[in-house]
Scaffold this motif. Structure first.
Motif, PDB file in Angstrom:
ATOM      1  N   UNK A   1       3.465  16.584  -8.349  1.00 15.28           N
ATOM      2  CA  UNK A   1       4.354  17.961  -8.391  1.00 15.28           C
ATOM      3  C   UNK A   1       3.655  18.672  -7.250  1.00 15.28           C
ATOM      4  N   UNK A   2       4.401  19.124  -6.425  1.00 19.91           N
ATOM      5  CA  UNK A   2       3.892  20.309  -5.623  1.00 19.91           C
ATOM      6  C   UNK A   2       4.784  21.798  -5.668  1.00 19.91           C
ATOM      7  N   UNK A   3       3.829  22.702  -6.321  1.00 21.57           N
ATOM      8  CA  UNK A   3       4.470  23.929  -6.357  1.00 21.57           C
ATOM      9  C   UNK A   3       4.299  25.102  -5.017  1.00 21.57           C
ATOM     10  N   UNK A   4       5.330  25.524  -4.781  1.00 24.82           N
ATOM     11  CA  UNK A   4       5.239  26.582  -3.573  1.00 24.82           C
ATOM     12  C   UNK A   4       5.583  27.902  -4.346  1.00 24.82           C
ATOM     13  N   UNK A   5       4.584  28.906  -4.529  1.00 23.87           N
ATOM     14  CA  UNK A   5       4.779  29.939  -5.138  1.00 23.87           C
ATOM     15  C   UNK A   5       5.656  30.002  -6.440  1.00 23.87           C
ATOM     16  N   UNK A   6       5.104  29.522  -7.267  1.00 28.03           N
ATOM     17  CA  UNK A   6       5.899  29.166  -8.442  1.00 28.03           C
ATOM     18  C   UNK A   6       5.468  30.066  -9.810  1.00 28.03           C
ATOM     19  N   UNK A   7       6.341  30.768 -10.681  1.00 29.73           N
ATOM     20  CA  UNK A   7       6.181  31.448 -11.759  1.00 29.73           C
ATOM     21  C   UNK A   7       6.939  30.841 -12.775  1.00 29.73           C
ATOM     22  N   UNK A   8       6.346  30.613 -14.085  1.00 27.26           N
ATOM     23  CA  UNK A   8       6.913  30.224 -15.336  1.00 27.26           C
ATOM     24  C   UNK A   8       6.735  31.267 -16.417  1.00 27.26           C
ATOM     25  N   UNK A   9       8.146  31.541 -16.969  1.00 25.14           N
ATOM     26  CA  UNK A   9       8.197  32.386 -17.957  1.00 25.14           C
ATOM     27  C   UNK A   9       8.900  31.741 -19.196  1.00 25.14           C
ATOM     28  N   UNK A  10       8.311  32.212 -20.461  1.00 29.65           N
ATOM     29  CA  UNK A  10       9.025  31.943 -21.513  1.00 29.65           C
ATOM     30  C   UNK A  10       9.721  33.053 -22.199  1.00 29.65           C
ATOM     31  N   UNK A  11      10.826  33.034 -22.543  1.00 29.44           N
ATOM     32  CA  UNK A  11      11.477  34.190 -23.030  1.00 29.44           C
ATOM     33  C   UNK A  11      12.185  34.144 -24.683  1.00 29.44           C
ATOM     34  N   UNK A  12      11.849  35.112 -25.433  1.00 33.51           N
ATOM     35  CA  UNK A  12      12.585  35.054 -26.805  1.00 33.51           C
ATOM     36  C   UNK A  12      13.423  36.164 -26.649  1.00 33.51           C
TER      37      UNK A  12
ATOM     38  N   UNK B   1       0.875  -1.084   0.053  1.00 30.56           N
ATOM     39  CA  UNK B   1       0.055   0.185   0.066  1.00 30.56           C
ATOM     40  C   UNK B   1       0.871   1.402   0.054  1.00 30.56           C
ATOM     41  N   UNK B   2       0.578   2.337  -0.778  1.00 32.34           N
ATOM     42  CA  UNK B   2       1.158   3.474  -0.836  1.00 32.34           C
ATOM     43  C   UNK B   2       0.881   4.329   0.245  1.00 32.34           C
ATOM     44  N   UNK B   3       1.626   5.448   0.845  1.00 31.96           N
ATOM     45  CA  UNK B   3       1.094   6.195   1.575  1.00 31.96           C
ATOM     46  C   UNK B   3       0.325   7.451   1.129  1.00 31.96           C
ATOM     47  N   UNK B   4      -0.702   7.978   1.630  1.00 34.62           N
ATOM     48  CA  UNK B   4      -1.521   9.015   0.885  1.00 34.62           C
ATOM     49  C   UNK B   4      -0.812  10.463   1.248  1.00 34.62           C
ATOM     50  N   UNK B   5      -1.305  11.372   0.802  1.00 29.88           N
ATOM     51  CA  UNK B   5      -0.894  12.643   0.792  1.00 29.88           C
ATOM     52  C   UNK B   5      -1.051  13.392   2.367  1.00 29.88           C
ATOM     53  N   UNK B   6      -0.198  13.888   2.767  1.00 25.22           N
ATOM     54  CA  UNK B   6      -0.294  14.755   4.039  1.00 25.22           C
ATOM     55  C   UNK B   6       0.212  16.170   3.824  1.00 25.22           C
ATOM     56  N   UNK B   7      -0.553  17.172   3.881  1.00 26.47           N
ATOM     57  CA  UNK B   7      -0.002  18.317   4.044  1.00 26.47           C
ATOM     58  C   UNK B   7       0.455  18.676   2.363  1.00 26.47           C
ATOM     59  N   UNK B   8       1.711  19.052   2.177  1.00 30.76           N
ATOM     60  CA  UNK B   8       2.124  19.241   0.885  1.00 30.76           C
ATOM     61  C   UNK B   8       3.169  18.096   0.381  1.00 30.76           C
ATOM     62  N   UNK B   9       3.167  16.904   1.271  1.00 26.76           N
ATOM     63  CA  UNK B   9       3.720  15.910   0.965  1.00 26.76           C
ATOM     64  C   UNK B   9       3.051  14.805   0.304  1.00 26.76           C
ATOM     65  N   UNK B  10       3.473  14.192  -0.642  1.00 31.70           N
ATOM     66  CA  UNK B  10       2.729  13.079  -1.487  1.00 31.70           C
ATOM     67  C   UNK B  10       3.795  11.979  -1.849  1.00 31.70           C
ATOM     68  N   UNK B  11       4.516  11.709  -0.846  1.00 29.75           N
ATOM     69  CA  UNK B  11       5.648  10.733  -0.930  1.00 29.75           C
ATOM     70  C   UNK B  11       6.941  11.283  -0.843  1.00 29.75           C
ATOM     71  N   UNK B  12       7.880  10.541  -1.247  1.00 32.38           N
ATOM     72  CA  UNK B  12       9.436  10.738  -1.143  1.00 32.38           C
ATOM     73  C   UNK B  12       9.510  12.086  -2.147  1.00 32.38           C
ATOM     74  N   UNK B  13      10.218  13.163  -1.744  1.00 32.03           N
ATOM     75  CA  UNK B  13      10.678  14.375  -2.565  1.00 32.03           C
ATOM     76  C   UNK B  13      12.026  13.503  -3.680  1.00 32.03           C
ATOM     77  N   UNK B  14      11.559  13.791  -4.729  1.00 36.69           N
ATOM     78  CA  UNK B  14      12.722  13.180  -5.668  1.00 36.69           C
ATOM     79  C   UNK B  14      13.522  14.207  -6.425  1.00 36.69           C
ATOM     80  N   UNK B  15      12.757  15.552  -6.751  1.00 37.39           N
ATOM     81  CA  UNK B  15      13.422  16.712  -6.995  1.00 37.39           C
ATOM     82  C   UNK B  15      12.844  17.834  -6.603  1.00 37.39           C
ATOM     83  N   UNK B  16      13.867  18.768  -6.264  1.00 35.79           N
ATOM     84  CA  UNK B  16      13.580  20.196  -5.652  1.00 35.79           C
ATOM     85  C   UNK B  16      14.303  21.279  -6.103  1.00 35.79           C
ATOM     86  N   UNK B  17      13.748  22.264  -6.380  1.00 38.48           N
ATOM     87  CA  UNK B  17      14.310  23.428  -7.081  1.00 38.48           C
ATOM     88  C   UNK B  17      13.709  24.787  -6.782  1.00 38.48           C
TER      89      UNK B  17
END
Length: 163
Positions: free
Chosen positions: A127-138, A92-108
Motif C-alpha cells: 500500500x502506498x499512501x500519499x499524504x493520508x489522514x485517518x480518523x475515527x468518529x463517534x 520474476x516479479x518487478x521490484x519497486x520503482x519510486x512509489x510504484x510497487x506493481x499494478x495499482x489495484x485500488x486508488x482512492x
C-alpha cells in the motif's frame, strides 16, 4: 544511448545520440523511440500473481519485524520484500520503482474511489499512501486521528478481513 521509465505508468522512452569525433558539432544525430505502458493484468492474472508473490511479501515482512531493513525507510522494506520474492519465484516479479510497487489495484482520494475496489486487495499487497489522514468518529466527533505519508508512506496488507 539512455532510457527513461516513467514511474507513473511504466511507459519507456529510449534516446540515442550519435556523432563523429572528427566533427562533433555538425554531425550530431538523435533518435527517440517511445514504448507505451504495459497493459494491466485482468482479475484472474492478479489473483494468480497474488498467489505467487503475496505470501512471500508477508513472509519477508514478518521475518524482519522489529528489525531495520536497509536504510530503515518504509519504501526500502517494500523494495527488498519484492527482491526477496523475485529470488524465490518464477516468473520474476518487478521490484519497486519510486512509489510504484506493481499494478495499482485500488486508488482512492479523500472523497471518492478513483479506480478498483477494496475486494481486489489481497494479503501481501503493498500500500502506498500519499499524504493520508485517518480518523475515527463517534457521533460525528473525531475521537482519534493519525496521518501516514508526509509526504509518502508505504505499508503492507498482512491480514484481510471481510464483512
Amino acid at each position: 544511448m539512455f532510457g527513461i521509465r516513467w514511474t507513473t505508468d511504466l511507459s519507456r522512452t529510449f534516446i540515442r545520440v550519435q556523432w563523429t569525433s572528427e566533427d562533433p558539432v555538425h554531425s550530431v544525430r538523435a533518435t527517440q523511440k517511445h514504448f507505451a505502458p504495459p497493459l494491466g493484468l485482468g482479475t484472474s492474472d492478479l489473483d494468480k500473481a497474488s498467489g505467487l508473490y503475496g505470501e512471500g511479501v508477508v513472509k519477508f515482512a514478518q521475518m524482519n519485524l522489529g528489525r531495520q531493513v536497509g536504510n530503515g525507510e518504509c519504501w526500502t522494506l517494500a523494495h527488498d520484500a519484492l527482491e526477496f520474492v523475485r529470488g524465490v519465484t518464477s516468473p520474476r516479479v518487478m521490484v519497486s520503482n519510486g512509489t510504484i510497487h506493481g499494478q495499482c489495484i485500488y486508488s482512492r482520494d479523500a472523497s471518492r474511489t478513483l479506480s478498483g475496489t477494496l475486494e481486489n486487495v489481497r494479503r501481501g499487497d503493498i500500500v502506498q499512501y500519499l499524504e493520508c489522514k485517518f480518523e475515527r468518529r463517534v457521533n460525528g466527533r473525531v475521537v482519534y486521528s493519525s496521518s501516514a505519508g508526509a509526504p509518502d508512506h508505504t505499508s503492507y496488507v498482512l491480514l484481510c478481513v471481510s464483512n
